[in-house]
Write a protein that holds these residues in place. Sequence first.
Motif, PDB file in Angstrom:
ATOM      1  N   UNK A  30       0.691  -1.759   0.074  1.00  0.00           N
ATOM      2  CA  UNK A  30       0.232   0.285   0.101  1.00  0.00           C
ATOM      3  C   UNK A  30       0.475   1.666  -0.040  1.00  0.00           C
ATOM      4  N   UNK A  31       0.586   1.528   0.836  1.00  0.00           N
ATOM      5  CA  UNK A  31       1.528   3.142   1.368  1.00  0.00           C
ATOM      6  C   UNK A  31       2.505   3.307   2.293  1.00  0.00           C
ATOM      7  N   UNK A  32       2.622   1.680   3.350  1.00  0.00           N
ATOM      8  CA  UNK A  32       3.213   1.641   4.299  1.00  0.00           C
ATOM      9  C   UNK A  32       5.345   1.300   3.732  1.00  0.00           C
ATOM     10  N   UNK A  33       6.088   1.708   4.730  1.00  0.00           N
ATOM     11  CA  UNK A  33       7.655   2.275   4.359  1.00  0.00           C
ATOM     12  C   UNK A  33       8.076   2.303   5.292  1.00  0.00           C
ATOM     13  N   UNK A  34       9.549   1.045   5.738  1.00  0.00           N
ATOM     14  CA  UNK A  34      10.413   0.771   5.973  1.00  0.00           C
ATOM     15  C   UNK A  34      11.634   1.896   6.223  1.00  0.00           C
ATOM     16  N   UNK A  35      11.312   2.827   7.195  1.00  0.00           N
ATOM     17  CA  UNK A  35      12.461   3.254   7.917  1.00  0.00           C
ATOM     18  C   UNK A  35      12.649   3.594   9.578  1.00  0.00           C
ATOM     19  N   UNK A  36      13.035   2.157   9.364  1.00  0.00           N
ATOM     20  CA  UNK A  36      14.537   1.176  10.434  1.00  0.00           C
ATOM     21  C   UNK A  36      15.556   1.578  10.474  1.00  0.00           C
TER      22      UNK A  36
ATOM     23  N   UNK B 291      -3.526  -2.368   9.978  1.00  0.00           N
ATOM     24  CA  UNK B 291      -3.991  -1.497   9.152  1.00  0.00           C
ATOM     25  C   UNK B 291      -4.845  -2.333   8.612  1.00  0.00           C
ATOM     26  N   UNK B 292      -6.374  -2.265   8.437  1.00  0.00           N
ATOM     27  CA  UNK B 292      -8.016  -3.242   7.935  1.00  0.00           C
ATOM     28  C   UNK B 292      -7.490  -2.645   6.861  1.00  0.00           C
ATOM     29  N   UNK B 293      -6.956  -2.592   5.807  1.00  0.00           N
ATOM     30  CA  UNK B 293      -7.074  -1.447   4.616  1.00  0.00           C
ATOM     31  C   UNK B 293      -5.741  -2.728   4.143  1.00  0.00           C
ATOM     32  N   UNK B 294      -5.358  -3.882   4.001  1.00  0.00           N
ATOM     33  CA  UNK B 294      -4.032  -4.411   3.400  1.00  0.00           C
ATOM     34  C   UNK B 294      -3.781  -5.284   4.625  1.00  0.00           C
ATOM     35  N   UNK B 295      -4.466  -5.422   5.711  1.00  0.00           N
ATOM     36  CA  UNK B 295      -4.325  -6.570   7.215  1.00  0.00           C
ATOM     37  C   UNK B 295      -2.527  -6.303   7.551  1.00  0.00           C
ATOM     38  N   UNK B 296      -2.278  -5.744   7.616  1.00  0.00           N
ATOM     39  CA  UNK B 296      -0.339  -4.737   8.257  1.00  0.00           C
ATOM     40  C   UNK B 296      -0.940  -4.700   9.917  1.00  0.00           C
ATOM     41  N   UNK B 297      -0.079  -5.598  10.653  1.00  0.00           N
ATOM     42  CA  UNK B 297      -0.015  -6.066  12.287  1.00  0.00           C
ATOM     43  C   UNK B 297       1.599  -4.651  11.898  1.00  0.00           C
ATOM     44  N   UNK B 298       1.211  -4.257  12.863  1.00  0.00           N
ATOM     45  CA  UNK B 298       2.289  -3.243  13.683  1.00  0.00           C
ATOM     46  C   UNK B 298       2.671  -4.483  14.950  1.00  0.00           C
ATOM     47  N   UNK B 299       3.386  -4.462  15.370  1.00  0.00           N
ATOM     48  CA  UNK B 299       2.742  -5.784  16.572  1.00  0.00           C
ATOM     49  C   UNK B 299       4.058  -5.236  17.795  1.00  0.00           C
ATOM     50  N   UNK B 300       4.840  -4.334  17.763  1.00  0.00           N
ATOM     51  CA  UNK B 300       5.396  -4.059  18.390  1.00  0.00           C
ATOM     52  C   UNK B 300       6.692  -4.943  19.100  1.00  0.00           C
TER      53      UNK B 300
ATOM     54  N   UNK C 148      16.498  11.357   7.625  1.00  0.00           N
ATOM     55  CA  UNK C 148      16.844  11.344   6.520  1.00  0.00           C
ATOM     56  C   UNK C 148      15.833  10.621   5.248  1.00  0.00           C
ATOM     57  N   UNK C 149      15.723   9.183   6.031  1.00  0.00           N
ATOM     58  CA  UNK C 149      14.707   8.047   5.412  1.00  0.00           C
ATOM     59  C   UNK C 149      13.770   8.391   5.627  1.00  0.00           C
ATOM     60  N   UNK C 150      12.783   8.927   6.330  1.00  0.00           N
ATOM     61  CA  UNK C 150      11.583  10.007   6.440  1.00  0.00           C
ATOM     62  C   UNK C 150      11.305  10.758   5.480  1.00  0.00           C
ATOM     63  N   UNK C 151      12.513  11.793   5.670  1.00  0.00           N
ATOM     64  CA  UNK C 151      12.510  13.218   4.514  1.00  0.00           C
ATOM     65  C   UNK C 151      12.492  12.018   3.015  1.00  0.00           C
ATOM     66  N   UNK C 152      13.170  11.505   2.367  1.00  0.00           N
ATOM     67  CA  UNK C 152      13.510  10.800   1.556  1.00  0.00           C
ATOM     68  C   UNK C 152      12.286  10.215   1.116  1.00  0.00           C
ATOM     69  N   UNK C 153      10.975   9.758   1.568  1.00  0.00           N
ATOM     70  CA  UNK C 153       9.649   9.482   1.354  1.00  0.00           C
ATOM     71  C   UNK C 153       8.895  10.932   1.014  1.00  0.00           C
TER      72      UNK C 153
ATOM     73  N   UNK D 161      10.807   0.992  12.670  1.00  0.00           N
ATOM     74  CA  UNK D 161       9.452   1.871  12.113  1.00  0.00           C
ATOM     75  C   UNK D 161       9.207   2.200  11.128  1.00  0.00           C
ATOM     76  N   UNK D 162       7.861   2.161  10.975  1.00  0.00           N
ATOM     77  CA  UNK D 162       7.133   2.563   9.979  1.00  0.00           C
ATOM     78  C   UNK D 162       6.437   3.754   9.783  1.00  0.00           C
ATOM     79  N   UNK D 163       6.413   4.302   8.169  1.00  0.00           N
ATOM     80  CA  UNK D 163       5.987   5.863   8.173  1.00  0.00           C
ATOM     81  C   UNK D 163       4.833   5.186   6.547  1.00  0.00           C
ATOM     82  N   UNK D 164       3.924   5.557   7.269  1.00  0.00           N
ATOM     83  CA  UNK D 164       1.787   5.840   6.130  1.00  0.00           C
ATOM     84  C   UNK D 164       1.739   6.877   5.711  1.00  0.00           C
ATOM     85  N   UNK D 165       2.474   6.687   4.003  1.00  0.00           N
ATOM     86  CA  UNK D 165       2.484   8.042   3.372  1.00  0.00           C
ATOM     87  C   UNK D 165       1.186   7.965   2.834  1.00  0.00           C
ATOM     88  N   UNK D 166      -0.113   8.663   3.785  1.00  0.00           N
ATOM     89  CA  UNK D 166      -1.363   8.800   3.313  1.00  0.00           C
ATOM     90  C   UNK D 166      -2.003   9.981   3.199  1.00  0.00           C
TER      91      UNK D 166
END
Length: 399
Positions: free
Chosen positions: A9-15, A155-164, A62-67, A38-43
Amino acid sequence: MNQKTMIKGKIHYVGVNDRNKHLFEGLWPLPYGVSYNSYLIDDETVALIDTVDACYFEVYLRKIKSIIGERPIQYLIINHMEPDHSGSIRLIKQHYPDIIIVGNKQTFGMIEGYYGVTGEQYVVKDEDFLALGHHKLRFYLTPMVHWPETMMTFDETEGVLFSGDGFGCFGTLDGGFLDTRINTDRYWDEMVRYYSNIVGKYGSPVQKALQKLGGLHITTICSTHGPVWTDYINKVIGIYDKLSRYAADEGVVIAYGSMYGHTEQMAEAIAAELSAQGVKNIVMHNVSKSNPSYIIADIFKYRGLIIGSPTYSNQIYPDIESLLSKILIREVKGRYLGYFGSFTWAGAAVKRMAEFAEKSKFEIVADPVEMKQAMKDITYEQCEHLARSMAERLKKDRE
């Protein structure tokens, strides 16, 4: 760049990766390092999920701003407040002063206490909902997995679990972060070691969390340590389910201390008889050489546990005493126990280990073996009897 960070979807890895730290929590070895995910949702509404250790903030930013460039982040969702994940909250707040922090009522006292950060808060309860645009998030409180404030975001749209920290493991992410793009072989043992060392005490809360998540259609697991899981979701959940039930495979861990080799000879005699009785999984740990991190992981793997200690200053051998304390802290259940010890002029180790045996509530398979000074025929016989008793108890589980 975005293709290298895209998950779904619009989910990015920024770890980020930590290849420098030797000990996690100052205790547990990191031969393969560790990642802070860490994860960024660019919605339509931008959301950041968890942060990273503050040492890596410049790389992280820098990873966040690159997106998203100079666009603002509206929400910072905090699933877990341990500093390796929350350490950049204050710095993120400085760069994005209007950001709204999302957490449960347990979260915000910790944020102020650790970082002195206040401001607009979005307090969520179990199964509360937040729409970002394409992505629609629902929050599930999972207290004591493994801190009281922990929660997971789905995330109910894409079925992604951010599980800590749930479903996490040790090990850096070398190049790729998706399990489809990396060799995952090294992560399985590191997942067991991570669970047993970090989460091990909290089997019951983990089981409650698994039940709560059981009805969700999960296509991707994004934890705060280790790979992003897509192909191996069932295996990952299965490992956490098994470990949190304290279920274990047939096998025996022999953990012993020895100053001059006599107690070690007892351990060797026990191991030899176990093998003769058909036990194939035998793991031996000299506590002076094996870090307790690996011993604890093996205790979570196998049902049989045999502990050996010489008497040291009228006490248990110090490294054995430390190991027994770590086992009790984790409240491991359902193990079969034998123990043995040695002394030169006054025996104390076996007596002290009996106190551990009572506290642990493990099933004792045979009387303990105590040796004075050096191995004799009777000592070999007693060690072999202990081994046979353990082997017989393990065999009963097969019947």
